[in-house]
Design a protein around this motif. Structure first.
Motif, PDB file in Angstrom:
ATOM      1  N   ALA A  30       0.921   4.402  -2.666  1.00 30.37           N
ATOM      2  CA  ALA A  30       0.959   5.596  -2.710  1.00 30.37           C
ATOM      3  C   ALA A  30       2.335   6.613  -3.027  1.00 30.37           C
ATOM      4  O   ALA A  30       2.111   7.611  -3.595  1.00 30.37           O
ATOM      5  CB  ALA A  30       0.628   5.633  -1.359  1.00 30.37           C
ATOM      6  N   ARG A  31       2.773   6.163  -2.755  1.00 32.49           N
ATOM      7  CA  ARG A  31       4.314   6.879  -3.383  1.00 32.49           C
ATOM      8  C   ARG A  31       4.663   7.014  -4.366  1.00 32.49           C
ATOM      9  O   ARG A  31       5.125   7.851  -5.028  1.00 32.49           O
ATOM     10  CB  ARG A  31       5.546   5.947  -2.212  1.00 32.49           C
ATOM     11  CG  ARG A  31       6.682   7.316  -2.511  1.00 32.49           C
ATOM     12  CD  ARG A  31       7.561   6.116  -2.116  1.00 32.49           C
ATOM     13  NE  ARG A  31       9.064   7.149  -2.246  1.00 32.49           N
ATOM     14  CZ  ARG A  31      10.300   6.605  -1.813  1.00 32.49           C
ATOM     15  NH1 ARG A  31      10.451   5.769  -0.973  1.00 32.49           N
ATOM     16  NH2 ARG A  31      11.359   7.274  -1.678  1.00 32.49           N
ATOM     17  N   LEU A  32       4.149   5.832  -5.624  1.00 30.94           N
ATOM     18  CA  LEU A  32       4.384   6.177  -6.592  1.00 30.94           C
ATOM     19  C   LEU A  32       3.664   7.100  -7.574  1.00 30.94           C
ATOM     20  O   LEU A  32       3.749   7.708  -8.282  1.00 30.94           O
ATOM     21  CB  LEU A  32       4.213   4.713  -7.482  1.00 30.94           C
ATOM     22  CG  LEU A  32       4.592   3.448  -7.187  1.00 30.94           C
ATOM     23  CD1 LEU A  32       4.959   2.286  -8.362  1.00 30.94           C
ATOM     24  CD2 LEU A  32       6.435   3.899  -8.143  1.00 30.94           C
ATOM     25  N   GLU A  33       2.022   7.050  -6.411  1.00 30.05           N
ATOM     26  CA  GLU A  33       1.606   7.976  -7.131  1.00 30.05           C
ATOM     27  C   GLU A  33       1.219   9.288  -7.152  1.00 30.05           C
ATOM     28  O   GLU A  33       1.969  10.250  -8.017  1.00 30.05           O
ATOM     29  CB  GLU A  33      -0.067   7.989  -6.380  1.00 30.05           C
ATOM     30  CG  GLU A  33      -1.125   9.144  -6.998  1.00 30.05           C
ATOM     31  CD  GLU A  33      -2.879   8.647  -6.249  1.00 30.05           C
ATOM     32  OE1 GLU A  33      -3.507   8.326  -6.907  1.00 30.05           O
ATOM     33  OE2 GLU A  33      -2.361   8.413  -5.358  1.00 30.05           O
ATOM     34  N   GLN A  34       2.264   9.745  -5.450  1.00 30.45           N
ATOM     35  CA  GLN A  34       2.888  10.992  -5.176  1.00 30.45           C
ATOM     36  C   GLN A  34       4.290  11.705  -5.931  1.00 30.45           C
ATOM     37  O   GLN A  34       4.012  12.991  -6.141  1.00 30.45           O
ATOM     38  CB  GLN A  34       3.413  11.165  -3.603  1.00 30.45           C
ATOM     39  CG  GLN A  34       2.271  10.908  -2.446  1.00 30.45           C
ATOM     40  CD  GLN A  34       2.743  10.066  -1.342  1.00 30.45           C
ATOM     41  OE1 GLN A  34       3.635  10.602  -0.934  1.00 30.45           O
ATOM     42  NE2 GLN A  34       1.657   9.918  -0.613  1.00 30.45           N
ATOM     43  N   HIS A  40       0.978  -1.084  -0.116  1.00 32.08           N
ATOM     44  CA  HIS A  40       0.442   0.111   0.113  1.00 32.08           C
ATOM     45  C   HIS A  40       1.280   1.021  -0.470  1.00 32.08           C
ATOM     46  O   HIS A  40       0.757   1.637  -0.873  1.00 32.08           O
ATOM     47  CB  HIS A  40      -1.001  -0.176   1.371  1.00 32.08           C
ATOM     48  CG  HIS A  40      -2.386  -0.528   1.384  1.00 32.08           C
ATOM     49  ND1 HIS A  40      -1.465  -2.425   2.464  1.00 32.08           N
ATOM     50  CD2 HIS A  40      -3.091  -1.412   1.032  1.00 32.08           C
ATOM     51  CE1 HIS A  40      -2.807  -3.134   2.263  1.00 32.08           C
ATOM     52  NE2 HIS A  40      -3.183  -2.381   1.047  1.00 32.08           N
ATOM     53  N   LEU A  41       2.368   1.106   0.520  1.00 33.64           N
ATOM     54  CA  LEU A  41       3.115   2.387   1.034  1.00 33.64           C
ATOM     55  C   LEU A  41       3.644   2.882  -0.460  1.00 33.64           C
ATOM     56  O   LEU A  41       3.752   3.870  -0.743  1.00 33.64           O
ATOM     57  CB  LEU A  41       3.773   2.229   2.065  1.00 33.64           C
ATOM     58  CG  LEU A  41       3.218   2.355   3.503  1.00 33.64           C
ATOM     59  CD1 LEU A  41       3.757   1.613   4.640  1.00 33.64           C
ATOM     60  CD2 LEU A  41       2.397   4.120   3.820  1.00 33.64           C
ATOM     61  N   ALA A  42       3.857   2.145  -0.985  1.00 35.04           N
ATOM     62  CA  ALA A  42       5.019   1.947  -1.929  1.00 35.04           C
ATOM     63  C   ALA A  42       4.135   2.088  -3.020  1.00 35.04           C
ATOM     64  O   ALA A  42       4.152   3.024  -4.334  1.00 35.04           O
ATOM     65  CB  ALA A  42       5.471   0.675  -2.483  1.00 35.04           C
ATOM     66  N   LEU A  56       7.487  -5.529  -3.922  1.00 37.56           N
ATOM     67  CA  LEU A  56       6.298  -3.188  -4.486  1.00 37.56           C
ATOM     68  C   LEU A  56       7.805  -2.429  -3.433  1.00 37.56           C
ATOM     69  O   LEU A  56       8.051  -1.808  -4.443  1.00 37.56           O
ATOM     70  CB  LEU A  56       5.292  -3.116  -3.792  1.00 37.56           C
ATOM     71  CG  LEU A  56       4.317  -3.874  -5.073  1.00 37.56           C
ATOM     72  CD1 LEU A  56       2.529  -3.581  -4.705  1.00 37.56           C
ATOM     73  CD2 LEU A  56       4.411  -3.268  -6.546  1.00 37.56           C
ATOM     74  N   GLY A  57       8.166  -3.153  -2.302  1.00 36.57           N
ATOM     75  CA  GLY A  57       8.480  -2.511  -1.396  1.00 36.57           C
ATOM     76  C   GLY A  57       9.639  -2.606  -1.613  1.00 36.57           C
ATOM     77  O   GLY A  57      10.464  -0.977  -1.299  1.00 36.57           O
ATOM     78  N   SER A  58       9.923  -3.264  -2.724  1.00 37.85           N
ATOM     79  CA  SER A  58      11.296  -3.222  -2.808  1.00 37.85           C
ATOM     80  C   SER A  58      12.041  -1.787  -3.893  1.00 37.85           C
ATOM     81  O   SER A  58      13.335  -1.784  -4.150  1.00 37.85           O
ATOM     82  CB  SER A  58      11.310  -4.800  -4.033  1.00 37.85           C
ATOM     83  OG  SER A  58      11.378  -5.117  -5.034  1.00 37.85           O
ATOM     84  N   LEU A  59      10.776  -1.657  -4.671  1.00 38.59           N
ATOM     85  CA  LEU A  59      11.134  -0.854  -5.309  1.00 38.59           C
ATOM     86  C   LEU A  59      11.680   0.529  -4.894  1.00 38.59           C
ATOM     87  O   LEU A  59      12.320   1.571  -5.569  1.00 38.59           O
ATOM     88  CB  LEU A  59      10.058   0.060  -5.760  1.00 38.59           C
ATOM     89  CG  LEU A  59       9.121  -1.259  -7.054  1.00 38.59           C
ATOM     90  CD1 LEU A  59       7.649  -1.186  -7.032  1.00 38.59           C
ATOM     91  CD2 LEU A  59      10.206  -1.246  -8.316  1.00 38.59           C
ATOM     92  N   PHE A  60      11.314   0.817  -3.704  1.00 35.28           N
ATOM     93  CA  PHE A  60      12.681   1.788  -2.397  1.00 35.28           C
ATOM     94  C   PHE A  60      13.219   1.599  -1.769  1.00 35.28           C
ATOM     95  O   PHE A  60      13.840   2.403  -0.920  1.00 35.28           O
ATOM     96  CB  PHE A  60      11.021   2.515  -2.081  1.00 35.28           C
ATOM     97  CG  PHE A  60      10.209   3.312  -3.284  1.00 35.28           C
ATOM     98  CD1 PHE A  60       9.942   4.344  -3.542  1.00 35.28           C
ATOM     99  CD2 PHE A  60       8.849   2.976  -3.185  1.00 35.28           C
ATOM    100  CE1 PHE A  60       9.736   4.900  -4.754  1.00 35.28           C
ATOM    101  CE2 PHE A  60       7.828   3.201  -4.320  1.00 35.28           C
ATOM    102  CZ  PHE A  60       8.050   3.966  -4.215  1.00 35.28           C
ATOM    103  N   ASN A  61      13.986   0.758  -1.651  1.00 31.74           N
ATOM    104  CA  ASN A  61      14.929   0.561  -0.981  1.00 31.74           C
ATOM    105  C   ASN A  61      16.230   0.722  -1.546  1.00 31.74           C
ATOM    106  O   ASN A  61      16.974   0.291  -2.770  1.00 31.74           O
ATOM    107  CB  ASN A  61      14.776  -1.534  -0.783  1.00 31.74           C
ATOM    108  CG  ASN A  61      13.980  -1.687   0.247  1.00 31.74           C
ATOM    109  OD1 ASN A  61      12.891  -0.958   1.140  1.00 31.74           O
ATOM    110  ND2 ASN A  61      13.085  -3.481  -0.002  1.00 31.74           N
TER     111      ASN A  61
END
Length: 244
Positions: free
Chosen positions: A91-95, A87-89, A239-244
């Protein structure tokens, strides 16, 4: 598996509009059970006087409203559930302006809780409730705080119904059309946490015309052969790995 994570990151970082289409598997990592797995809601039949599919039908709601709400409160509401890394990833992609829409089969409202703004809820949401007579709105907290077996409208005395699509009810055609249009306009379609077997929602994938279909699911789906990238892993980890 790391190679597939890297390939997903390259696809996402390569530009283009992303749409995410998700199902119950997106919320299982928030400790909300799905429907059809070995530990899912539909495995509770021996514990109920009626099978869950019957309880979650329009006719059952109308004929046995108190029994519906007893099941609904105990098995469908998870007040302590929090957004997970998926969910958090999203939301960040949208932001960041990379994701244009989340299309979801879930009714828990966790995408909005994570910060997503354009969420197309195919099956409605437990967060919205309406009087069947005067259409007055009630939040989930309003309903849960009401005394009595059946939530009753404080304005007219009518029965309050959750804004969720029950069996025997039609999906909101406006939401369905908006979801189809969003998918048709996507450069990248990421599908996760859904078996893609329940129509009409599953059929939305057919509207995607591109060649960047990503499927993230721990079991097989009818669209696996069409995917450019297939990842059989937990969607939160992926999806969380996209921002790791």
């Amino acid at each position: 598996m790391e190679d597939r994570y890297n390939e997903l990151k390259q696809l996402v970082d390569g530009g283009g509009t992303i749409v995410f289409f998700g199902g119950a598997g997106v919320s299982t990592e928030s400790h909300i059970p799905d429907f059809r797995s070995a530990t899912g809601l539909y495995q509770m039949e021996n514990q109920q006087a009626y099978p869950p599919e019957r309880i979650l039908s329009h006719s059952f709601f109308m004929e046995h409203t108190a029994q519906f709400y007893d099941f609904y409160r105990s098995k469908m509401i998870y007040r302590d559930a929090k957004p997970n890394p998926a969910h958090l990833a999203l939301a960040r992609l949208e932001q960041e302006g990379r994701l244009s829409a989340v299309v979801t089969q879930n009714i828990d409202g966790l995408h909005q809780a994570a910060g997503s703004r354009r969420v197309l809820e195919l099956h409605g949401s437990v967060q919205r409730n309406y009087c069947m007579d005067c259409k007055a709105f009630y939040s989930l907290e309003d309903v849960l705080e009401m005394s009595g077996e059946i939530p009753v409208c404080s304005k007219c005395g009518g029965t309050i119904k959750p804004d969720v699509v029950l069996y025997e009810e039609m999906l909101d055609m406006d939401v369905l059309e908006e979801a189809a249009n969003a998918i048709a306009a996507a450069d990248i379609l990421i599908v996760g946490g859904t078996s893609l077997t329940v129509n009409p929602a599953a059929g939305l994938v057919r509207y995607y015309p591109g060649n960047k279909l990503v499927l993230i699911n721990q079991s097989e789906t009818p669209y696996d052969s069409r995917a450019r990238l297939l990842i059989k892993d937990r969607i939160g980890a992926v999806l969380g790995s996209l921002f790791n």
